[in-house]
Design a protein around this motif. Structure first.
Motif, mmCIF file in Angstrom:
data_model
loop_
_atom_site.group_PDB
_atom_site.id
_atom_site.type_symbol
_atom_site.label_atom_id
_atom_site.label_comp_id
_atom_site.label_asym_id
_atom_site.label_seq_id
_atom_site.Cartn_x
_atom_site.Cartn_y
_atom_site.Cartn_z
ATOM 1 N N VAL A 101 0.830 -1.197 0.000
ATOM 2 C CA VAL A 101 0.000 0.000 0.000
ATOM 3 C C VAL A 101 0.870 1.254 0.000
ATOM 4 O O VAL A 101 0.472 2.299 -0.521
ATOM 5 C CB VAL A 101 -0.986 -0.024 1.180
ATOM 6 C CG1 VAL A 101 -1.805 1.269 1.231
ATOM 7 C CG2 VAL A 101 -1.931 -1.200 1.032
ATOM 8 N N GLU A 105 0.067 4.215 -2.365
ATOM 9 C CA GLU A 105 -0.139 5.575 -1.856
ATOM 10 C C GLU A 105 0.840 6.558 -2.486
ATOM 11 O O GLU A 105 0.484 7.718 -2.746
ATOM 12 C CB GLU A 105 -0.018 5.608 -0.339
ATOM 13 C CG GLU A 105 -0.306 6.983 0.226
ATOM 14 C CD GLU A 105 -0.637 6.998 1.698
ATOM 15 O OE1 GLU A 105 -1.030 8.071 2.196
ATOM 16 O OE2 GLU A 105 -0.512 5.945 2.359
ATOM 17 N N PHE A 108 -0.791 7.456 -5.636
ATOM 18 C CA PHE A 108 -1.922 8.359 -5.391
ATOM 19 C C PHE A 108 -1.415 9.781 -5.160
ATOM 20 O O PHE A 108 -1.953 10.743 -5.710
ATOM 21 C CB PHE A 108 -2.722 7.917 -4.156
ATOM 22 C CG PHE A 108 -3.333 6.551 -4.213
ATOM 23 C CD1 PHE A 108 -3.480 5.867 -5.407
ATOM 24 C CD2 PHE A 108 -3.787 5.942 -3.056
ATOM 25 C CE1 PHE A 108 -4.059 4.595 -5.449
ATOM 26 C CE2 PHE A 108 -4.366 4.685 -3.078
ATOM 27 C CZ PHE A 108 -4.494 4.011 -4.266
ATOM 28 N N ALA A 150 -5.547 4.852 2.509
ATOM 29 C CA ALA A 150 -4.603 5.615 1.691
ATOM 30 C C ALA A 150 -5.342 6.497 0.690
ATOM 31 O O ALA A 150 -4.970 7.658 0.463
ATOM 32 C CB ALA A 150 -3.661 4.664 0.956
ATOM 33 N N ARG A 153 -6.724 9.624 2.288
ATOM 34 C CA ARG A 153 -5.730 10.660 2.596
ATOM 35 C C ARG A 153 -5.426 11.549 1.393
ATOM 36 O O ARG A 153 -4.932 12.664 1.546
ATOM 37 C CB ARG A 153 -4.440 10.006 3.108
ATOM 38 C CG ARG A 153 -4.550 9.485 4.530
ATOM 39 C CD ARG A 153 -3.194 9.086 5.087
ATOM 40 N NE ARG A 153 -2.678 7.859 4.518
ATOM 41 C CZ ARG A 153 -2.906 6.643 5.008
ATOM 42 N NH1 ARG A 153 -3.675 6.485 6.091
ATOM 43 N NH2 ARG A 153 -2.381 5.571 4.445
ATOM 44 N N HIS A 154 -5.701 11.045 0.177
ATOM 45 C CA HIS A 154 -5.351 11.804 -1.023
ATOM 46 C C HIS A 154 -6.564 12.147 -1.885
ATOM 47 O O HIS A 154 -6.403 12.642 -3.002
ATOM 48 C CB HIS A 154 -4.318 11.021 -1.838
ATOM 49 C CG HIS A 154 -3.067 10.755 -1.066
ATOM 50 N ND1 HIS A 154 -2.078 11.702 -0.901
ATOM 51 C CD2 HIS A 154 -2.664 9.655 -0.370
ATOM 52 C CE1 HIS A 154 -1.106 11.201 -0.150
ATOM 53 N NE2 HIS A 154 -1.439 9.970 0.184
#
Length: 266
Positions: A101, A105, A108, A150, A153-154
């Motif tokens: 991940v 991430e 991302f 994740a 968060r973005h």
């Protein structure tokens, strides 16, 4: 879920492994289609000026997708990107959720920082798709949970394939149970289109499939089917891993540059 906003995308870039390349939907002789190509058609129906690139290569691990595809993707300046990877990692003996991940991430983050809208996906219960893979269920659950965190968060869009029973129906998978069938690719593309709020997209993708006309295997027939799957599909896959080989060795992206997309009639 769709927000109701209407956004027109000009440049779509797909990153990933065999699912995004399109294995299971066509072949290497006549050409692969796949869910990303189908999503590009949805996008082109809304904007005929759409340009689309597909950087995915079969067999790639999440770290390889990041190392090989992220920089070319950013250079193409997409306003939409799909990032789908991690299942090849999950099936390896040494699987680290945080590491996998972390690669997702990083993609991302790099894409959203340039203003790209990012779409990713959660994966269906592998133990229901292939019963002999049930020991991998905890990995799948952990991977999906970490992808959701994740993505949040973005600001990435998560297509929640994992939440719907149709996703483990044998009819949306090919005989190898690793790749989507044409029906599976169609459903996946429709799910992504709906999650993006594209014109004409709705929630029909999540509906259960009609009842099968033939009964499911049971008892001895089911056991024989599992043994056949091991011999015909799982065994060769494990053999390649033990030899340090991949189905994607020597392969490159099928559509490395942005190009126009022709929307299907109707």
């Amino acid at each position: 879920m769709p927000s109701g906003e209407s956004v027109t995308y000009e440049r779509y870039v797909a990153l990933g492994d065999s699912q995004t390349e399109g294995l299971g939907d066509g072949d290497d002789v006549t050409g692969l289609k796949g869910w990303a190509d189908r999503l590009a058609e949805h996008l082109a129906a809304a904007n005929p000026r759409l340009q689309y690139a597909n950087l995915a290569v079969r067999g790639r691990l999440a770290g390889q997708v990041r190392a090989e595809q992220l920089a070319p993707a950013v250079a193409l300046r997409p306003d939409l990107a799909t990032v789908v990877a991690g299942v090849n990692d999950l099936m390896r003996p040494k699987f680290d959720t945080a590491e996998v991940v972390g690669h997702l991430e990083a993609m991302f983050a790099a894409l959203t920082e340039t203003g790209t809208r990012v779409v990713t996906v959660t994966f269906p219960d592998i133990g229901k798709v292939a019963p002999l893979a049930r020991p991998l269920r905890p990995r799948m659950y952990a991977l999906n949970a970490a992808i959701r965190e994740a993505a949040a968060r973005h600001g990435a869009v998560v297509v929640e394939i994992a939440e719907h029973p149709f996703a483990v129906d044998p009819r949306v998978w090919t005989a190898d149970r690793l790749h989507l069938s044409p029906l599976g690719h169609e459903r996946f593309a429709s799910a992504a289109a709906h999650s993006l709020g594209l014109p004409g997209a709705d929630a029909a993708w999540a509906h259960p499939l009609p009842l099968p006309t033939e009964p499911a295997f049971a008892g001895l027939r089911a056991a024989r089917a599992e043994l056949h799957w091991v011999a015909a599909h799982l065994g060769p896959w494990i053999g390649r891993r033990l030899r340090g080989r991949s189905s994607g060795d020597g392969r490159t992206a099928k559509r490395p540059q942005l190009a126009a997309v022709t929307a299907p009639p109707g």
